[in-house]
Scaffold this motif. Sequence first.
Motif, short mmCIF file in Angstrom:
data_model
loop_
_atom_site.label_atom_id
_atom_site.label_comp_id
_atom_site.label_asym_id
_atom_site.label_seq_id
_atom_site.Cartn_x
_atom_site.Cartn_y
_atom_site.Cartn_z
N GLY A 185 -8.97 48.59 2.08
CA GLY A 185 -10.13 48.53 1.19
C GLY A 185 -11.40 49.04 1.83
N SER A 186 -11.29 49.70 2.97
CA SER A 186 -12.49 50.10 3.70
C SER A 186 -13.04 51.46 3.34
N GLY A 187 -12.36 52.17 2.48
CA GLY A 187 -12.86 53.47 2.06
C GLY A 187 -12.54 54.58 3.04
N GLY A 188 -11.65 54.32 4.01
CA GLY A 188 -11.31 55.32 5.01
C GLY A 188 -9.88 55.82 4.85
N THR A 189 -9.26 56.13 5.98
CA THR A 189 -7.94 56.73 6.00
C THR A 189 -6.90 55.88 5.26
N GLN A 190 -6.89 54.55 5.53
CA GLN A 190 -5.87 53.69 4.91
C GLN A 190 -6.07 53.56 3.40
N THR A 191 -7.34 53.55 2.97
CA THR A 191 -7.62 53.52 1.53
C THR A 191 -7.02 54.76 0.89
N LEU A 210 -3.27 54.49 0.60
CA LEU A 210 -2.87 53.61 -0.50
C LEU A 210 -3.01 54.33 -1.83
N ILE A 211 -4.13 55.03 -1.99
CA ILE A 211 -4.38 55.75 -3.24
C ILE A 211 -3.30 56.81 -3.46
N ASN A 212 -3.00 57.56 -2.41
CA ASN A 212 -2.00 58.62 -2.57
C ASN A 212 -0.58 58.09 -2.72
N ASP A 213 -0.23 57.11 -1.87
CA ASP A 213 1.16 56.65 -1.83
C ASP A 213 1.54 55.75 -2.99
N VAL A 214 0.58 55.03 -3.53
CA VAL A 214 0.91 54.09 -4.61
C VAL A 214 0.26 54.52 -5.93
N PHE A 215 -1.06 54.60 -5.96
CA PHE A 215 -1.72 54.83 -7.26
C PHE A 215 -1.44 56.22 -7.81
N PHE A 216 -1.65 57.26 -6.99
CA PHE A 216 -1.43 58.62 -7.49
C PHE A 216 0.04 58.89 -7.75
N LYS A 217 0.90 58.25 -6.97
CA LYS A 217 2.34 58.44 -7.15
C LYS A 217 2.74 58.15 -8.60
N TYR A 218 2.12 57.13 -9.18
CA TYR A 218 2.52 56.75 -10.54
C TYR A 218 1.52 57.20 -11.61
N PHE A 219 0.23 57.16 -11.30
CA PHE A 219 -0.78 57.42 -12.32
C PHE A 219 -1.11 58.91 -12.47
N SER A 220 -0.66 59.72 -11.54
CA SER A 220 -1.04 61.14 -11.48
C SER A 220 -1.19 61.81 -12.85
N ASN A 221 -2.34 62.40 -13.10
CA ASN A 221 -2.53 63.27 -14.27
C ASN A 221 -3.68 64.24 -13.96
N ASP A 222 -3.86 65.25 -14.81
CA ASP A 222 -4.80 66.33 -14.50
C ASP A 222 -6.23 65.82 -14.29
N ILE A 223 -6.61 64.77 -14.98
CA ILE A 223 -7.99 64.28 -14.85
C ILE A 223 -8.16 63.42 -13.60
N LEU A 224 -7.27 62.46 -13.43
CA LEU A 224 -7.34 61.57 -12.27
C LEU A 224 -7.28 62.37 -10.97
N ASN A 225 -6.43 63.39 -10.97
CA ASN A 225 -6.19 64.14 -9.74
C ASN A 225 -7.42 64.90 -9.23
N GLN A 226 -8.42 65.06 -10.08
CA GLN A 226 -9.65 65.72 -9.61
C GLN A 226 -10.42 64.86 -8.63
N MET A 227 -10.12 63.55 -8.63
CA MET A 227 -10.69 62.63 -7.64
C MET A 227 -12.22 62.65 -7.59
N ASN A 228 -12.86 62.80 -8.73
CA ASN A 228 -14.31 62.69 -8.76
C ASN A 228 -14.71 61.22 -8.81
N ASP A 229 -15.98 60.95 -8.51
CA ASP A 229 -16.47 59.58 -8.61
C ASP A 229 -16.31 59.06 -10.04
N ALA A 230 -16.46 59.97 -10.99
CA ALA A 230 -16.27 59.62 -12.39
C ALA A 230 -15.36 60.66 -13.02
#
Lengths: 334, 334
Positions: free
Chosen positions: A9-15, A18-38
């Motif tokens: 949860g520190s906003g660094g490498t491990q965060t 986690l985002i890539n290995d768990v959240f993006f693995k399942y949630f991946s879509n064209d909008i989310l993948n842009q990884m903007n603040d919004a």
Amino acid sequence: MSAITLSHGSGGTQTNQLINDVFFKYFSNDILNQMNDAAHLAIDFKKLAFTTDSFVVNPLFFKGGNIGKLAVCGTVNDLAVSGAKPLYLTCAFIIEEGFSMADLEIIVKTMAEEAENSGVKIVAGDTKVVEKGNVDGVYINTSGIGGIYEDVNINCANAKPGDVIIVNGTIGDHGMTIICERNNFGFEGDLSSDCASLNTLVDRMLEVYNGIHVIRDATRGGVASVLNEISDSSNVSIVLEENLLPIKEEVKGAAEMLGFDPLYIANEGKLCAFVPEAQAQQVLLAMRTHPLGRNAAIIGRVTNEIGKKVYMNTIVGGKRLVDRPSGILLPRIC
Amino acid sequence: MSAITLSHGSGGTQTNQLINDVFFKYFSNDILNQMNDAAHLAIDFKKLAFTTDSFVVNPLFFKGGNIGKLAVCGTVNDLAVSGAKPLYLTCAFIIEEGFSMADLEIIVKTMAEEAENSGVKIVAGDTKVVEKGNVDGVYINTSGIGGIYEDVNINCANAKPGDVIIVNGTIGDHGMTIICERNNFGFEGDLSSDCASLNTLVDRMLEVYNGIHVIRDATRGGVASVLNEISDSSNVSIVLEENLLPIKEEVKGAAEMLGFDPLYIANEGKLCAFVPEAQAQQVLLAMRTHPLGRNAAIIGRVTNEIGKKVYMNTIVGGKRLVDRPSGILLPRIC
């Protein structure tokens, strides 16, 4: 088995991992993948519905679903019952240090499946990790945007005398499941949460009659709570017929044994619709053609009676007030 | 002194009282007051920005703000730095049984003031109450919708060699304040969180030059983390000048004493902007006319160097890698 650590949860490498290995693995879509603040969204609707809900259910996994399914269904349903097509969700996790990575992955996978199932995209997220003991496992917030159908005007204040009240199936299933699982009563039997996304059911209802006055999902506080809110907002009386309430035998049995009234028990896949009498049969029949409306039933109507309250004609021939719930029914039901 | 009870989260009479007596008292507006499951919004923008953030900061109250101010500013800033005008927020509270009603009211009042200040409306909400010990006081999620300016294209992947990197003021203020307050170090002195809504500052920057390549707020993980993300997304190298970094003496002192690097410390009112060299002075001067940009400074630039990493020319004449943060910097900073 790997577990969540504070560094996730520190906003660094491990965060990032986690985002890539768990959240993006399942949630991946064209909008989310842009990884903007919004997330950036093109919207084809003139009016939007916008809603939020946090989920703190205990236990996290229960028969019929888990906190992730609940989090997607809950926000999809809030959008759907306001006359909107659910489009985009955000999801924000607050995770306890030490939480099982495998359990988190199951939850995320379920969310992705339910989002796919209900036709919404998860477009932005947030992850916080707090020290052990500062949250109970994981809490999830989902917020959602929907596009409001232009020819629909569903509103809590629209109930009119003469309206027929339809529910799409048996009541109390979710809450009774949680109560029994939490307490290991052992008589769960076929009890299972009704947790489901209702948007395609609502679409089918609006296809046959887009003038439906009110639709609300009956979550915390159950049908009794929702009907009281509608009675207040629309300044009308409501009369229920006890003998018409669809309640599963196992819910009825468990509720009686534990002293609960199914009218006050939470649902996560049930809605109440207020339909003018002339269109009520048509809407009811359409609902019954949908898997989530097979047991749809008329349970009462809106009347001109003084009082502007919710009443129920009981099976034994009396008439009682169905008051707004008060006190603690059950914490952390959703 | 009255306190939050589990019944405030049950969806019945007490929940209604809490909503009316605290939330509506401060957040009241024409949209929220309709009390629908989802807020209905008319939108004048073709493209929307949508974002979410949960706030779990400890302590809840700190010099320069509280969790409520943080929750509004954080989401307003995520929208603003994506090139959007912040329009609407939702807010969802998870509250611990026994939490002080007076403290909750201060937090809600602060949120209302900050929403007013940044020109956004809070249009929907949610309240959950969990048993004592299952959350640490209160956690708040805010999600937000903004309207994307059509002539602006701010994006993490847009940084170009030659871009000048501008920060709007001193770095590390928020994180260092939280660290010192949490540990009662007693040398806080003038340390104060920089927590602020940056949308009017961003507007001023875009007024003088709407072609700014990247703007990001430097929260968790600090300036180092944000610059690494931009370096990755844009596939460029970044070179910072240590002697140009604006850092308050008290932040520098506390950081040295405790072994922190201000580059990695969280900010809640600071952004990094990537501006083509030709427009950099113009943008810098415009920023300095805004109260939140008075100490704006150029801190480095984007280069063609191999490595595609973030480097810093140090005061002593060396050059070092500014890596992505790893491990636990400090949990619950925001």
